[in-house]
Design a protein around this motif. Structure first.
Motif, PDB file in Angstrom:
ATOM      1  N   PHE A  33      32.112  51.488 -33.753  1.00 29.86           N
ATOM      2  CA  PHE A  33      30.993  51.991 -32.928  1.00 29.86           C
ATOM      3  C   PHE A  33      29.695  51.283 -33.282  1.00 29.86           C
ATOM      4  CE2 PHE A  33      27.362  54.914 -32.907  1.00 29.86           C
ATOM      5  CZ  PHE A  33      27.211  55.077 -31.541  1.00 29.86           C
ATOM      6  N   LEU A  34      29.459  51.089 -34.620  1.00 32.32           N
ATOM      7  CA  LEU A  34      28.236  50.401 -35.036  1.00 32.32           C
ATOM      8  C   LEU A  34      28.226  48.955 -34.554  1.00 32.32           C
ATOM      9  CD1 LEU A  34      27.731  51.707 -38.691  1.00 32.32           C
ATOM     10  CD2 LEU A  34      26.538  52.408 -36.626  1.00 32.32           C
ATOM     11  N   SER A  35      29.412  48.308 -34.583  1.00 33.09           N
ATOM     12  CA  SER A  35      29.497  46.923 -34.129  1.00 33.09           C
ATOM     13  C   SER A  35      29.198  46.824 -32.642  1.00 33.09           C
ATOM     14  CB  SER A  35      30.883  46.359 -34.455  1.00 33.09           C
ATOM     15  OG  SER A  35      31.000  45.022 -33.983  1.00 33.09           O
ATOM     16  N   ASN A  36      29.797  47.693 -31.875  1.00 27.82           N
ATOM     17  CA  ASN A  36      29.550  47.689 -30.424  1.00 27.82           C
ATOM     18  C   ASN A  36      28.093  47.984 -30.100  1.00 27.82           C
ATOM     19  OD1 ASN A  36      32.240  47.151 -29.888  1.00 27.82           O
ATOM     20  ND2 ASN A  36      32.796  49.330 -29.742  1.00 27.82           N
ATOM     21  N   LEU A  37      27.504  48.920 -30.840  1.00 24.68           N
ATOM     22  CA  LEU A  37      26.100  49.251 -30.617  1.00 24.68           C
ATOM     23  C   LEU A  37      25.208  48.060 -30.922  1.00 24.68           C
ATOM     24  CD1 LEU A  37      23.972  51.394 -29.935  1.00 24.68           C
ATOM     25  CD2 LEU A  37      23.989  52.072 -32.344  1.00 24.68           C
ATOM     26  N   ARG A  38      25.557  47.317 -32.004  1.00 26.25           N
ATOM     27  CA  ARG A  38      24.769  46.125 -32.352  1.00 26.25           C
ATOM     28  C   ARG A  38      24.839  45.097 -31.238  1.00 26.25           C
ATOM     29  NH1 ARG A  38      27.609  42.546 -36.587  1.00 26.25           N
ATOM     30  NH2 ARG A  38      28.789  42.230 -34.635  1.00 26.25           N
ATOM     31  N   ASP A  39      26.084  44.855 -30.714  1.00 30.00           N
ATOM     32  CA  ASP A  39      26.246  43.868 -29.630  1.00 30.00           C
ATOM     33  C   ASP A  39      25.478  44.287 -28.387  1.00 30.00           C
ATOM     34  OD1 ASP A  39      27.876  42.508 -31.354  1.00 30.00           O
ATOM     35  OD2 ASP A  39      29.766  43.273 -30.488  1.00 30.00           O
ATOM     36  N   PHE A  40      25.530  45.560 -28.066  1.00 29.67           N
ATOM     37  CA  PHE A  40      24.832  46.052 -26.869  1.00 29.67           C
ATOM     38  C   PHE A  40      23.328  45.855 -26.989  1.00 29.67           C
ATOM     39  CE2 PHE A  40      22.498  49.585 -24.948  1.00 29.67           C
ATOM     40  CZ  PHE A  40      22.791  49.363 -23.613  1.00 29.67           C
ATOM     41  N   LEU A  41      22.801  46.202 -28.140  1.00 30.22           N
ATOM     42  CA  LEU A  41      21.358  46.056 -28.334  1.00 30.22           C
ATOM     43  C   LEU A  41      20.948  44.588 -28.313  1.00 30.22           C
ATOM     44  CD1 LEU A  41      20.734  48.745 -31.104  1.00 30.22           C
ATOM     45  CD2 LEU A  41      20.107  48.870 -28.702  1.00 30.22           C
ATOM     46  N   HIS A  42      21.798  43.716 -28.912  1.00 28.78           N
ATOM     47  CA  HIS A  42      21.490  42.278 -28.942  1.00 28.78           C
ATOM     48  C   HIS A  42      21.430  41.708 -27.534  1.00 28.78           C
ATOM     49  CE1 HIS A  42      21.422  38.078 -30.242  1.00 28.78           C
ATOM     50  NE2 HIS A  42      22.484  37.856 -29.445  1.00 28.78           N
ATOM     51  N   VAL A  43      22.442  42.022 -26.711  1.00 28.76           N
ATOM     52  CA  VAL A  43      22.480  41.503 -25.339  1.00 28.76           C
ATOM     53  C   VAL A  43      21.318  42.050 -24.509  1.00 28.76           C
ATOM     54  CG1 VAL A  43      23.804  41.508 -23.187  1.00 28.76           C
ATOM     55  CG2 VAL A  43      24.978  41.151 -25.380  1.00 28.76           C
TER      56      VAL A  43
ATOM     57  N   SER B 141      18.031  40.443 -25.531  1.00 28.96           N
ATOM     58  CA  SER B 141      17.968  39.036 -25.123  1.00 28.96           C
ATOM     59  C   SER B 141      17.646  38.899 -23.642  1.00 28.96           C
ATOM     60  CB  SER B 141      19.317  38.351 -25.431  1.00 28.96           C
ATOM     61  OG  SER B 141      19.584  38.373 -26.823  1.00 28.96           O
ATOM     62  N   ILE B 142      18.312  39.725 -22.820  1.00 24.08           N
ATOM     63  CA  ILE B 142      18.060  39.675 -21.369  1.00 24.08           C
ATOM     64  C   ILE B 142      16.619  40.054 -21.055  1.00 24.08           C
ATOM     65  CG2 ILE B 142      18.668  40.742 -19.168  1.00 24.08           C
ATOM     66  CD1 ILE B 142      21.541  40.971 -20.220  1.00 24.08           C
ATOM     67  N   LYS B 143      16.157  41.120 -21.663  1.00 24.60           N
ATOM     68  CA  LYS B 143      14.780  41.556 -21.412  1.00 24.60           C
ATOM     69  C   LYS B 143      13.779  40.486 -21.860  1.00 24.60           C
ATOM     70  CE  LYS B 143      15.700  45.726 -19.843  1.00 24.60           C
ATOM     71  NZ  LYS B 143      15.375  46.137 -18.451  1.00 24.60           N
ATOM     72  N   TRP B 144      14.054  39.872 -22.995  1.00 29.00           N
ATOM     73  CA  TRP B 144      13.125  38.863 -23.519  1.00 29.00           C
ATOM     74  C   TRP B 144      13.074  37.651 -22.592  1.00 29.00           C
ATOM     75  CZ3 TRP B 144       9.133  38.216 -26.309  1.00 29.00           C
ATOM     76  CH2 TRP B 144       8.776  36.976 -26.814  1.00 29.00           C
ATOM     77  N   SER B 145      14.264  37.241 -22.077  1.00 23.36           N
ATOM     78  CA  SER B 145      14.316  36.102 -21.159  1.00 23.36           C
ATOM     79  C   SER B 145      13.532  36.384 -19.889  1.00 23.36           C
ATOM     80  CB  SER B 145      15.765  35.766 -20.826  1.00 23.36           C
ATOM     81  OG  SER B 145      16.486  35.410 -21.982  1.00 23.36           O
ATOM     82  N   LYS B 146      13.698  37.601 -19.332  1.00 25.62           N
ATOM     83  CA  LYS B 146      12.948  37.971 -18.130  1.00 25.62           C
ATOM     84  C   LYS B 146      11.451  37.958 -18.385  1.00 25.62           C
ATOM     85  CE  LYS B 146      16.488  40.836 -15.871  1.00 25.62           C
ATOM     86  NZ  LYS B 146      16.834  42.190 -15.374  1.00 25.62           N
ATOM     87  N   LEU B 147      11.064  38.430 -19.564  1.00 23.93           N
ATOM     88  CA  LEU B 147       9.638  38.490 -19.882  1.00 23.93           C
ATOM     89  C   LEU B 147       9.048  37.092 -19.993  1.00 23.93           C
ATOM     90  CD1 LEU B 147       7.165  40.190 -20.622  1.00 23.93           C
ATOM     91  CD2 LEU B 147       7.963  40.190 -22.995  1.00 23.93           C
ATOM     92  N   LYS B 148       9.817  36.167 -20.625  1.00 33.58           N
ATOM     93  CA  LYS B 148       9.309  34.797 -20.766  1.00 33.58           C
ATOM     94  C   LYS B 148       9.178  34.123 -19.408  1.00 33.58           C
ATOM     95  CE  LYS B 148      12.211  33.112 -23.807  1.00 33.58           C
ATOM     96  NZ  LYS B 148      12.825  32.130 -24.759  1.00 33.58           N
TER      97      LYS B 148
END
Length: 1007
Positions: A982-992, A995-1002
């Motif tokens: 569960f912790l691994s999946n949560l980490r992957d979800f937060l990372h993705v 990243s998407i939000k940061w790309s849109k912001l840039k």
């Protein structure tokens, strides 16, 4: 008689009884009474009538034609004679209702000289003030009709000699005899058919049921708002049910549950049964209808019935009317009607279930093949408007207002007989179906307070020639009324409030010459009232133009207005005198400047007057105020000045008097005659002198007393403690000195939460045709508004909360201690004693005020510690104890530590959170003192013991939590894998996601 008239007759069985009474009286006299030209009265009877008149007080000159110079008494008002010989056979002193006034009643005794009228058949002395029923009443043995109703409760009882009237057909004692000792005379009235009582007490008449049983000729019995004893019906079991009684009406609060079995078995020939508005009828409807095959009309409205209906009710094949309005039914409506599965479904024409708590969707009603009137309003019915209702082609009345119906209205073209369609206050949407325009018999159309949209145009309304009441208010309609003649000429009630009509004043009203009720409030009108509107409104009884931006000056209205609401506009200048004839007048929130002529010409009909929030100037008019029905007077927030006139004391029925926010000076006017006063607000003026002692002596009904921000001085009169109904006392911002009287605990309304606040809503009735019954009254909440200091900030309450109980004595010169008795007012919500010179301690039992939300004792001279009981008040949201001489530790409690430190600001003494200054016992960094042989806290085990256990508790709690989680994961492999997965999946979800939000912001920044 038309089919519609026949249909509506069962809806009002009391009116049927009155009609029967009139028809019976007409039958009695139609063959014997002749005109005055053909009859000359007998001299001894004329002298008897003159003698009778001399013993009366005739305030209304009803008997003005009874003179010695007029020899023919048969021509006198109220007298009718037989043809030959010309004996007096009718004496009718009942006043004409169109000229009736309580002050013009005939008063006196029923004189013995009337015994000379030996042939008298009809005696009607109703609606007067005759004092008693004489014993010689039994000597009028020819009487067929006797009506003594509404004589304001005669003294004494009904004489037994009444039993001698064996020819009597009709006997009416409504509101005339208060205490009934016995009805033993009733069985002797062998011809009696109709008997009526109202507001009579039968608790001493142990024989009343038996006597009614033995009255074998009785066909109609009406008992309204009477009191009855508990009934032992066992002794009645040997008596046969009456075979003559067809109409039984027992309405009001007096039925004891033990009466119900007898009432439902009183006669096997009952046709009309009315048992409504009784507290004693509750629970299930008793299953006693099996042998009542003749029943056509059952009215059990206004009781406390719940559950289902007995199956025997569904087997009444003659049942046409079933009224169960305003009971406690709260299940699905389909379940309630399930037992009406017999032949009653085919015979029932009127079904009333208004004002219950029925849920679910409306079932298929087509099985009620004869249904003509359906009342399901004021429930909690859901779902779409049922298609089955649009198929009942006989339907005449359909009331579904105040439910939760959704969706759109179906095609209603098959309801060609429909006269009343009321679906207001639901959640219906869409546009109105064009088929409404085909309902040519429609008289009432109410679709108000829904989510309807679309255009309402000429094509929808032009064929509704009989329409007399139209309510489109509180929707999102677009009105396409650009030309005259759009609305039916017969229209008398028009409600278009909260629709977009403006900004121009609607010119299409010009042709509506029959309007008696017009409401176009909150309609976005920013215009002046055009000249043509005043003559057009010549028949208006009710006019509401409030919450617009209508400006200019008002002309005189020729209309007989009873209710006028022009509040929240921009009217200016002088208030026209023509408005002074109205009963309800609301002109608040405008720019009127002069009102003296209007005010001094008010008639005795005035009940409600609100001219607050204008710019009226000058003195309060010192007129003769003989307004015996004025309940509410509001002139607050104007520029009035001078001394308040003594003529205010003549308003002896006033309930609300609001004169705050002006510049009145002098003493508080004498109002001791205003004993019904419940709301007195004279705040924010320049009144001086002492608080009058008569307030506590005479105004025992006071619930709100607001005298704040004046120049009052002296001490608080101790007899203010007599105001046991007081809920709000505001004497702040004056110069009141002395001590707070300990008897303040006698303000007992502040000690209980059970009694609701009389919120000042006032109801005014007026005549509205047909069944638009919920528009017959107006609830006026203006009286309960108040400007109150709440939690340190002044608020204007549009409606005072029911549970608000408050005392505000702030900003005065009070001295002495806060009386401990004050803490007995446990329902207090606000207490403000700030900015006085109070000393002593805060009462130890202040924690008893567990409803307290605001407490301000700041800027006094209070000393010693803050009572620990203050922590018991969990509802406390505002506290200010600053600028006193308090000392010691602030008691520990969630509420007290949450307040800002400034609310405890002192010159000395207080310590502990939320203050930054620590208490001496908390300064643990200091070495322990052993001086004077005393022991430190560490030595006597006090503070050290507390600190030690504090750390021990932290250690145990941490280890238990840590090993409880981690130990489980170490031991159980499957849980461990799941957890870390569960912790691994949560980490992957937060990372993705990041990243998407940061790309849109840039990209957005670069773009």
């Amino acid at each position: 008689m038309s089919q519609l008239a026949v249909l509506n007759m069962p809806r009002h069985p009391k009116r049927m009884g009155d009609l029967l009474l009139i028809m019976l009286a007409f039958t009695i006299f139609s063959t014997s009474v002749v005109t005055a030209e053909a009859a000359r009265c007998i001299e001894r009877e004329r002298q008897a009538l003159l003698s009778f008149k001399r013993g009366l007080l005739d305030k209304g000159n009803f008997l003005s034609s009874w003179t010695s110079s007029n020899e023919d008494c048969c021509s006198w008002r109220g007298i009718s004679c037989h043809n030959q010989p010309s004996h007096v056979i009718m004496l009718n002193l009942r006043p004409d209702m169109d000229q009736y006034h309580p002050s013009k009643k005939i008063e006196g005794e029923i004189g013995s000289s009337l015994l000379e009228l030996k042939y008298l058949k009809h005696l009607d002395l109703s609606l007067n003030n005759f004092t008693r029923i004489p014993n010689f009443i039994g000597s009028f043995t020819s009487l067929n009709y006797l009506n003594l109703s509404y004589n304001d409760f005669m003294v004494g009882t009904i004489p037994s000699q009444l039993g001698n009237l064996t020819n009597l057909h009709v006997l009416d004692f409504r509101n005339s005899i208060e205490m009934i000792d016995s009805l033993h005379w009733l069985p002797h009235l062998s011809s009696l058919r109709i008997l009526k009582f109202e507001n009579a007490n039968f608790t001493k008449a142990v024989d009343w049921l038996k006597s009614i049983k033995l009255a074998t000729s009785l066909s109609s019995l009406e008992l309204t708002y009477c009191e009855f004893p508990k009934v032992d019906t066992s002794f009645l079991s040997h008596l046969n049910s009456s075979n003559s009684l067809r109409d039984l009406s027992v309405s009001g609060y007096g039925i004891h549950p033990t009466m119900i079995p007898w009432l439902l078995n009183v006669s096997s020939n009952l046709v009309n049964l009315i048992l409504n508005n009784n507290d004693g009828i509750r629970g299930l409807v008793p299953n006693y209808f099996a042998n009542m095959e003749s029943l056509e009309h059952i009215d059990l409205s206004g009781n406390s019935l719940e559950g289902g209906l007995p199956k025997s009710l569904g087997n009444l094949c003659n049942l046409k009317v079933l009224l169960l309005n305003y009971n406690g039914y709260n299940g699905p409506v389909d379940d309630l009607l399930g037992n009406l599965s017999g032949c009653a479904r085919n015979s029932l024409e009127i079904l009333g279930l208004n004002g219950n708590q029925l849920r679910g969707s409306i079932p298929d009603m087509e099985t009620f093949s004869s249904l003509r009137e359906l009342y399901l309003a004021e429930n909690q019915l859901e779902g779409p408007f049922p298609f089955s209702l649009s198929q009942i082609h006989k339907l005449v009345v359909l009331h579904l207002y105040q439910n939760l119906l959704t969706g759109s209205l179906p095609d209603l073209s098959k309801l060609s007989f429909l006269r009343e369609l009321r679906v207001g206050n639901n959640k219906l949407n869409g546009s109105l179906p064009k088929s409404i325009g085909q309902l040519s018999n429609l008289v009432i159309l109410d679709v108000s307070s829904n989510n309807f949209t679309g255009i309402v145009s000429k094509s929808l309304l032009q064929k509704l020639f009989k329409l007399q009441a139209l309510d489109l208010s509180s929707n999102s309609f677009t009105l396409n009324f650009n030309s005259n003649g759009i609305l039916p000429r017969a229209l008398s009630i028009l409600k278009l409030n909260s629709l977009k009509i403006g900004p121009r004043f609607p010119s299409w009203l010009r042709t509506q010459l029959n309007l008696s009720y017009l409401d176009i409030s909150d309609a976005g009108i920013s215009d002046v009232i055009p000249d043509w509107f005043y003559p057009m409104a010549s028949k208006l009884v009710y006019l509401n133009l409030s919450f617009n931006h209508i400006n200019g000056t008002l002309q005189n209205f020729p209309a007989p207005l009873s209710t006028i609401d022009l509040s929240s506009n921009l009217f200016q200048g002088t208030i026209p005198v023509s408005l002074s004839n109205a009963e309800f007048i609301n002109l608040s929130h405008n720019k009127f400047t002069r009102f003296r002529s209007f005010f001094c010409n008010l008639t005795d009909k005035i009940s409600f007057l609100d001219i607050s929030y204008n710019i009226l100037t000058g003195r309060f008019p010192d007129c003769r105020m003989d307004w015996s029905y004025l309940f509410i007077l509001n002139l607050e927030s104007n520029n009035l000045s001078g001394i308040l006139p003594s003529s205010l004391s003549s308003l002896y029925r006033i309930q609300t008097l609001r004169l705050s926010n002006n510049s009145f000076s002098g003493m508080i006017p004498l109002l001791q005659n205003c004993t019904e006063l419940g709301f007195l607000d004279l705040g924010n003026n320049k009144l001086s002198g002492n608080i009058p002692t008569w307030i506590g002596q005479s105004l025992k009904s006071l619930e709100v007393l607001r005298l704040k921000s004046n120049k009052l001085k002296g001490s608080m009169p101790s007899n203010l403690c007599n105001l046991s109904n007081l809920k709000i006392l505001d004497l702040s911002l004056n110069h009141i000195s002395g001590e707070i009287p300990p008897c303040i605990q006698n303000l007992t309304s502040m000690a209980y939460n059970e009694r609701p606040y009389r919120d000042g809503e006032y109801t005014i009735g007026f005549d509205i045709p047909f069944s638009f019954e919920d528009e017959n009254t107006f609830e006026i909440s203006s009286a309960d508004k108040a400007l109150l200091m709440w939690k340190g900030i002044e608020y204007r309450y549009e409606k005072i909360p029911e549970q608000l109980k408050m005392i505000d004595l702030s900003c005065n010169a009070l001295v002495g201690e806060i009386p401990g008795e004050l803490t007995n007012l446990v329902a207090l919500v606000q207490l403000n004693l700030s900015r006085n010179s109070l000393n002593g301690t805060i009462p130890k039992k202040i924690g008893q005020l567990h409803w307290l939300e605001s407490l301000d004792l700041s800027h006094n001279q209070l000393s010693e510690e803050i009572p620990s009981s203050l922590t018991n008040i969990s509802s406390l949201a505002y506290l200010d104890l600053s600028y006193n001489q308090l000392s010691g530790r602030i008691p520990t409690g969630t509420q007290l530590q949450s307040f800002n430190a400034s609310y405890y600001e002192e010159k000395r003494g207080l310590c502990g959170p939320p203050l930054t200054s620590m208490c001496p016992a908390d300064e643990t960094s200091q070495p322990p003192s052993h001086s004077a042989g005393g022991k430190s806290d560490f030595e006597d085990g006090g503070l050290w013991f507390d600190v030690l256990w504090f750390y021990i508790g932290i250690g145990i709690g941490f280890n238990f939590a840590f090993w409880g989680v981690c130990g489980t994961l170490l031991i159980n492999t499957s849980w461990r894998r799941t957890y870390f997965g569960f912790l691994s999946n949560l980490r992957d979800f937060l990372h993705v996601t990041i990243s998407i939000k940061w790309s849109k912001l840039k990209r957005r920044i670069q773009g």
